[in-house]
Scaffold this active site. Structure first.
Site, PDB file in Angstrom:
ATOM      1  CE  LYS A  98      -4.107   1.886   2.217  1.00  0.00           C
ATOM      2  NZ  LYS A  98      -3.768   3.268   1.872  1.00  0.00           N
ATOM      3  CG  ASP A 134       1.462   8.073   2.516  1.00  0.00           C
ATOM      4  OD1 ASP A 134       0.246   8.302   2.368  1.00  0.00           O
ATOM      5  OD2 ASP A 134       2.162   8.659   3.354  1.00  0.00           O
ATOM      6  CD  GLU A 154      -0.925   4.467   3.327  1.00  0.00           C
ATOM      7  OE1 GLU A 154      -2.021   4.905   3.722  1.00  0.00           O
ATOM      8  OE2 GLU A 154      -0.514   4.643   2.175  1.00  0.00           O
TER       9      GLU A 154
END
Length: 312
Positions: free
Chosen positions: A32, A34, A177
């Site tokens: 994931k 950012d 993240e």
């Protein structure tokens, strides 16, 4: 391939549901990032158009992404991905990305050199006149890989991993993240927050002093909407350094308990050393301490993604 269609230019992205990372062979895992979502359409002439999650045209804000026409090689494509900027430490930086948003014209060209972005692509939604959205993720990803985008000056294809726990550990160690788990058999559902995609953020936890609250909205109008948080300036002072507010993580019962504990501590003046920017703030004596999960600190010293965990 699925349905024939004209190249869509305004499609809402499929969204992930927050939750515990599912584990098993039905899932695949991606880092994931950012950044911000970007839906990038490339037509057969090589024209590149960029839409935000909200459907806004961001093409002029990221002129370097026009280079995506090169690896597209005449194909008509709609690609879902993340637009990411990086800090001086080489890590994704949402704050650096903020410096690119809303900037167009010659200034955008200058910033594309001093503060370039990377488009991390992870899904293919249209290919040469056909929608791929009804296909399972596994097939969509195979088609994307066959296009051989690889890595370029301003793009790369997001790697997929089979071991979710391993990727979660790697991202935590690296300070990234988090992780997104995606079902291999899932179709693409535009605009839907789907249980077929599960996101798990890597969060920090720490203790912060409560210096007040702001009232909520809607059904929480007569209750606490968010706690005002700080850290003590020094051990001998009740003055707090402002770090932001936490407005999630509460149960209804905990909101009632907090209101009862904070009500006797209400004071007329702020315990914070600066303006918290909240006109409806109710300040309290800095006596209660909360455990809070958060993503990171912003450059101006505020917590990102703070969530209340409980009193300590």
């Amino acid at each position: 391939m699925s349905d024939s269609e004209l190249l869509p230019l305004a499609l809402s992205p499929m969204l992930a549901t927050a939750g515990q990372l599912p584990i098993g062979p039905a899932w695949v895992y991606e880092t994931k990032w950012d950044g911000i979502r970007g839906m990038i359409a490339i037509d057969a002439t090589g024209t590149v158009r960029i839409r935000s999650r909200a459907g806004n045209d961001n093409t002029d804000q990221f002129p370097e992404l026009a280079k995506l026409s090169e690896p597209a090689d005449g194909h008509s494509l709609l690609i879902d991905g993340e637009i990411v900027a990086f800090g001086d430490d080489g890590m994704p930086s949402f704050n650096r990305l903020q410096g690119r948003l809303g900037v167009t014209g010659p200034a955008a060209g200058i910033r594309s050199q001093s503060n370039p972005v990377l488009f991390v692509m992870f899904d293919l939604l249209h290919l040469d006149g056909f929608s791929t959205r009804r296909l399972p993720l596994e097939s969509r990803r195979a088609l994307l890989d066959q296009l051989e985008f690889g890595r370029g000056s301003c793009w790369h294809v997001s790697p997929q991993h089979e071991d979710g726990n391993e990727l979660a550990a790697i991202t935590r160690t690296a300070g990234l993240e988090g992780v997104v788990a995606k079902r291999l058999d899932s179709p693409y559902s535009p605009g839907v927050r789907s249980p077929s995609w599960i996101k798990q953020r890597n969060l920090h936890e720490d203790e912060f002093v409560i210096g007040g609250w702001v009232p909520g909205e809607g059904r929480r109008q007569s209750s606490i909407g968010a706690l005002l948080l700080g850290v003590r300036v020094d051990d001998q002072s009740d003055q707090l350094q402002w770090v932001g507010k936490a407005g999630t993580g509460f149960t209804d019962a905990e909101l009632v308990r907090l209101k009862g504990l904070l009500a006797p501590l209400v004071r007329a003046t702020s315990p914070f050393d600066g303006d918290v920017g909240e006109k409806t703030a109710v300040f309290t004596e800095p006596r209660l301490v909360a455990k809070v999960a958060y993503g990171e600190y912003s450059p101006d010293g505020l917590l990102r993604f703070p969530s209340y965990k409980g009193l300590v």
